[in-house]
Design a protein around this motif. Structure first.
Motif, PDB file in Angstrom:
ATOM      1  N   LYS A   1       3.806  10.491  -6.762  1.00  0.00           N
ATOM      2  CA  LYS A   1       4.762  10.901  -7.800  1.00  0.00           C
ATOM      3  C   LYS A   1       4.056  11.240  -9.111  1.00  0.00           C
ATOM      4  O   LYS A   1       4.458  12.160  -9.813  1.00  0.00           O
ATOM      5  N   GLN A   2       2.981  10.518  -9.426  1.00  0.00           N
ATOM      6  CA  GLN A   2       2.222  10.828 -10.638  1.00  0.00           C
ATOM      7  C   GLN A   2       1.544  12.191 -10.518  1.00  0.00           C
ATOM      8  O   GLN A   2       1.533  12.965 -11.478  1.00  0.00           O
TER       9      GLN A   2
ATOM     10  N   GLU B   1       4.139  14.841 -10.974  1.00  0.00           N
ATOM     11  CA  GLU B   1       4.480  15.009 -12.391  1.00  0.00           C
ATOM     12  C   GLU B   1       3.442  15.867 -13.111  1.00  0.00           C
ATOM     13  O   GLU B   1       3.792  16.695 -13.957  1.00  0.00           O
TER      14      GLU B   1
ATOM     15  N   ASN C   1       0.833  -1.199   0.000  1.00  0.00           N
ATOM     16  CA  ASN C   1       0.000   0.000   0.000  1.00  0.00           C
ATOM     17  C   ASN C   1       0.868   1.251   0.000  1.00  0.00           C
ATOM     18  O   ASN C   1       0.591   2.206  -0.728  1.00  0.00           O
ATOM     19  N   ASP C   2       1.936   1.255   0.810  1.00  0.00           N
ATOM     20  CA  ASP C   2       2.843   2.406   0.850  1.00  0.00           C
ATOM     21  C   ASP C   2       3.488   2.630  -0.512  1.00  0.00           C
ATOM     22  O   ASP C   2       3.617   3.767  -0.970  1.00  0.00           O
ATOM     23  N   LYS C   3       3.893   1.541  -1.164  1.00  0.00           N
ATOM     24  CA  LYS C   3       4.520   1.650  -2.481  1.00  0.00           C
ATOM     25  C   LYS C   3       3.533   2.213  -3.500  1.00  0.00           C
ATOM     26  O   LYS C   3       3.880   3.082  -4.298  1.00  0.00           O
ATOM     27  N   THR C   4       2.283   1.738  -3.463  1.00  0.00           N
ATOM     28  CA  THR C   4       1.258   2.236  -4.378  1.00  0.00           C
ATOM     29  C   THR C   4       0.996   3.712  -4.130  1.00  0.00           C
ATOM     30  O   THR C   4       0.890   4.488  -5.077  1.00  0.00           O
TER      31      THR C   4
ATOM     32  N   GLY D   1       7.346  15.290  -5.221  1.00  0.00           N
ATOM     33  CA  GLY D   1       6.677  14.015  -4.971  1.00  0.00           C
ATOM     34  C   GLY D   1       7.283  13.232  -3.831  1.00  0.00           C
ATOM     35  O   GLY D   1       6.970  12.067  -3.630  1.00  0.00           O
ATOM     36  N   GLU D   2       8.133  13.870  -3.064  1.00  0.00           N
ATOM     37  CA  GLU D   2       8.808  13.188  -1.978  1.00  0.00           C
ATOM     38  C   GLU D   2       8.106  13.382  -0.634  1.00  0.00           C
ATOM     39  O   GLU D   2       8.596  12.936   0.390  1.00  0.00           O
TER      40      GLU D   2
ATOM     41  N   ASP E   1       3.057   5.913  -2.839  1.00  0.00           N
ATOM     42  CA  ASP E   1       4.223   6.664  -3.302  1.00  0.00           C
ATOM     43  C   ASP E   1       4.160   6.878  -4.814  1.00  0.00           C
ATOM     44  O   ASP E   1       4.460   7.963  -5.302  1.00  0.00           O
ATOM     45  N   GLU E   2       3.768   5.849  -5.540  1.00  0.00           N
ATOM     46  CA  GLU E   2       3.666   5.962  -6.998  1.00  0.00           C
ATOM     47  C   GLU E   2       2.576   6.969  -7.381  1.00  0.00           C
ATOM     48  O   GLU E   2       2.763   7.765  -8.304  1.00  0.00           O
ATOM     49  N   GLN E   3       1.448   6.937  -6.688  1.00  0.00           N
ATOM     50  CA  GLN E   3       0.365   7.871  -6.985  1.00  0.00           C
ATOM     51  C   GLN E   3       0.780   9.305  -6.685  1.00  0.00           C
ATOM     52  O   GLN E   3       0.482  10.217  -7.455  1.00  0.00           O
TER      53      GLN E   3
END
Length: 108
Positions: A31-32, A35, A22-25, A68-69, A27-29
């Motif tokens: 970052k998107q 962007e 969930n944390d990885k997902t 995104g950090e 983080d990806e969202q």
């Protein structure tokens, strides 16, 4: 009672793995979204300081959003969206909301 210990251990391990996924997902969202915010700024031809000032955000706060950090606040995204008349959905999800239904009214 001892026979239940492996089950509890596997449940705890499973929960830890699910949290990591969930944390990885998330983080990806994030970052998107970052962007898309950066793309908006680039399209407008503004620098980071100009963009931050025009939206009423501190430069450091805006830079953190764009990197995104860090976690994004909806209120910060809303400030950006409102100022540039961009739907919040576009910044968050990358596309305009779609109609699910429509009505046709004929004269007479």
């Amino acid at each position: 009672m001892e026979s239940f210990l492996p089950v509890f251990r596997s449940i705890e391990e499973t929960l830890l793995i699910l949290k990591q996924l969930n944390d990885k997902t998330m983080d990806e969202q994030i970052k998107q979204i970052a962007e898309r915010v950066r793309g908006l700024r680039d399209a407008l031809g503004l620098g980071i300081d100009e963009m931050a000032e025009s939206c009423g955000l501190a430069s450091a706060q805006y830079a953190a959003i764009e990197s995104g950090e860090c976690d994004l606040s909806v209120s910060s995204l809303q400030k950006i969206a409102r100022h540039f008349d961009v739907p919040l959905d576009v910044l968050m999800f990358g596309e305009e909301p779609k109609m699910n239904a429509y009505f046709l009214t004929r004269r007479g």
